[in-house]
Design an enzyme around this catalytic site. Structure first.
Site, PDB file in Angstrom:
ATOM      1  N   LYS A  47       0.839  -1.201   0.000  1.00 37.14           N
ATOM      2  CA  LYS A  47       0.000   0.000   0.000  1.00 37.14           C
ATOM      3  C   LYS A  47       0.882   1.262   0.000  1.00 37.14           C
ATOM      4  O   LYS A  47       2.096   1.168   0.066  1.00 37.14           O
ATOM      5  CB  LYS A  47      -0.967  -0.047   1.191  1.00 37.14           C
ATOM      6  CG  LYS A  47      -1.910  -1.280   1.141  1.00 37.14           C
ATOM      7  CD  LYS A  47      -2.951  -1.184   0.047  1.00 37.14           C
ATOM      8  CE  LYS A  47      -3.630  -2.493  -0.339  1.00 37.14           C
ATOM      9  NZ  LYS A  47      -4.384  -3.216   0.644  1.00 37.14           N
TER      10      LYS A  47
HETATM   11  C1  LIG Z   1      -5.390  -4.371   0.970  1.00 39.43           C
HETATM   12  C2  LIG Z   1      -6.870  -4.232   0.947  1.00 39.43           C
HETATM   13  C3  LIG Z   1      -7.671  -4.555   2.058  1.00 39.43           C
HETATM   14  C4  LIG Z   1      -7.137  -5.252   3.255  1.00 39.43           C
HETATM   15  O1  LIG Z   1      -6.103  -4.607   3.875  1.00 39.43           O
HETATM   16  P1  LIG Z   1      -5.299  -5.386   5.020  1.00 39.43           P
HETATM   17  O2  LIG Z   1      -4.571  -4.291   5.718  1.00 39.43           O
HETATM   18  O3  LIG Z   1      -4.374  -6.340   4.304  1.00 39.43           O
HETATM   19  O4  LIG Z   1      -6.270  -6.088   5.867  1.00 39.43           O
HETATM   20  C5  LIG Z   1      -9.021  -4.279   2.015  1.00 39.43           C
HETATM   21  N1  LIG Z   1      -9.584  -3.754   0.915  1.00 39.43           N
HETATM   22  C6  LIG Z   1      -8.860  -3.463  -0.178  1.00 39.43           C
HETATM   23  C7  LIG Z   1      -9.559  -2.861  -1.371  1.00 39.43           C
HETATM   24  C8  LIG Z   1      -7.494  -3.714  -0.219  1.00 39.43           C
HETATM   25  O5  LIG Z   1      -6.780  -3.457  -1.313  1.00 39.43           O
END
Ligand SMILES: *Cc1c(COP(=O)(O)O)cnc(C)c1O
Length: 389
Positions: free
Chosen positions: A191
């Protein structure tokens, strides 16, 4: 010039972790306080400040998935309730709806932005509908005016899945500061900032904030740091609900504080990379990702190209051809209606989601991360011209 085979494989994404993060994590480890404590508080405060304060509260958790679960729990979502979400998302967005015994209702996306289509949201509302979960796909804001208006009209809650949207603005306002109930960010490895694993739930509602804080740590009335530092006996706490184990560690938060400080530079780099792709890929038989409206910020978590019908090869062949040239890619996402669990449980077919399904069959996420250099990007551009030119 080196042949592609001589160059290391360029991954689709790689975290950008520097000496400041490594020093901060070491300091947290040496401090004697590794779980939720002063660094987590500092990260929450810095996150609130980044989003502009104004009565916002930030609750650090060990994943965005945890944050989304806490948000829906705090809003009282339960068995029999329906929650509307896009099919073009990661399963985490809606698995949390099932944790609470409620049912996600998946809807199609807009063919240009690939964000949830407000008209489809409206059409999906039933007497059981309790909430809408917009996902700011790739880092481009959903049409939040339309979604918030629908929610107001039908007395629905709004929980934004902002896993891609740090930072993203909608009509000049940062996602996190809009009038939804809770907004949740992700700090997963790929991210826009990372804590290894981690997430942040933000809300303007003090009651929701308090419920999420309590439920992130076993439903206890006081967390360990509060018990450690306050004057009342350290051993005493009260359990007021069967909570979860979703707290962020200080080791992760130490990394988060440093990543957040670098975020302004990260945003600039991502925008520059996106601009360069826009220019250099324009001649190819591709639909390029939509820009944010003039004056708004696109977080550019993803750069998703879609092959046009006149492209010389299909999506899967293009991915293989790029891989043969040392370029890593991904697909965001196999839409939820194609996954066995969601498909079978709710009898979903591709025909019910024509836009998301067509986009899925044409899409490739190409490398876009701050640690990549211009020469890395040149390789991606050259490979795409070779494969599609
Ligand atoms: C990465 C992601 C999540 C989950 O995030 P985590 O921190 O890994 O739990 C949820 N929704 C979307 C659209 C994502 O890309």
């Amino acid at each position: 010039m080196n042949s592609p085979a001589d160059l290391p494989f360029l991954p689709f994404a790689r975290p950008d972790i520097g000496p400041a993060e490594i020093d901060a994590v070491s300091a947290a480890m040496r401090s004697g306080w590794v779980t939720t404590g002063p660094k987590t508080k500092e990260f929450e405060q810095a996150f609130t400040a980044f989003l502009g304060g104004g009565g916002l509260q930030s609750i650090a958790v060990n994943s965005a998935t945890a944050g989304l679960h806490l948000a829906l729990e705090a809003l009282g979502i339960g068995p029999g309730d329906e929650v509307i979400a896009p099919t073009l998302t990661f399963t985490a967005t809606v698995e949390v709806v099932r944790y609470l015994g409620a049912d996600p209702v998946l809807v199609d996306v807009d063919p240009v932005t690939l964000n949830i289509d407000p008209a489809k949201v409206r059409a999906a509302i039933t007497p059981r509908t309790k909430a809408i979960m917009p996902v700011h796909y790739g880092g481009l804001a959903c049409d939040m005016d339309a979604i918030l208006a629908i929610a107001k009209e039908h007395h629905l809650k709004v929980v934004e899945d902002a896993a891609h949207a740090l930072p993203t603005t909608w009509r000049g306002t940062l996602v996190g500061q809009l009038q939804s109930d809770v907004t949740v960010f992700s700090f997963y490895a790929n991210k826009t900032i990372t804590t290894g694993e981690g997430g942040m739930a933000v809300t303007h509602d003090p009651a929701l904030a308090q419920r999420m804080r309590t439920m992130r740590l076993h439903g206890m009335s006081r967390d360990a740091f509060d018990r450690f530092t306050s004057k009342t006996p350290a051993w005493y706490y009260e359990v007021i609900a069967p909570g979860f184990k979703y707290n962020m560690t200080d080791v992760a938060a130490a990394m988060g504080v440093e990543q957040l400080a670098r975020l302004p530079q990260f945003v600039q780099r991502r925008q520059a990379l996106a601009n360069r792709y826009h220019e250099q890929l324009a001649p190819l038989p591709l639909n390029l990702p939509a820009n944010a409206p003039q004056g708004d910020i696109h977080a550019w978590h993803l750069y998703v190209i879609r092959l046009r019908a006149d492209a010389p090869l299909g999506r899967d062949e293009a991915i293989q051809a790029l891989s043969d040239r040392g370029i890593g890619t991904s697909v965001h996402y196999v839409p939820l209606h194609r996954h066995p669990y969601w498909r079978d449980r709710y009898q979903l077919t591709p025909e019910m989601f024509p836009q998301a399904d067509a986009a899925y069959q044409a899409m490739i996420s190409i490398p876009l991360f701050t640690a990549m250099g211009d020469s890395d990007q040149d390789r991606v551009i050259a490979a795409l011209h070779e494969v599609l030119g």
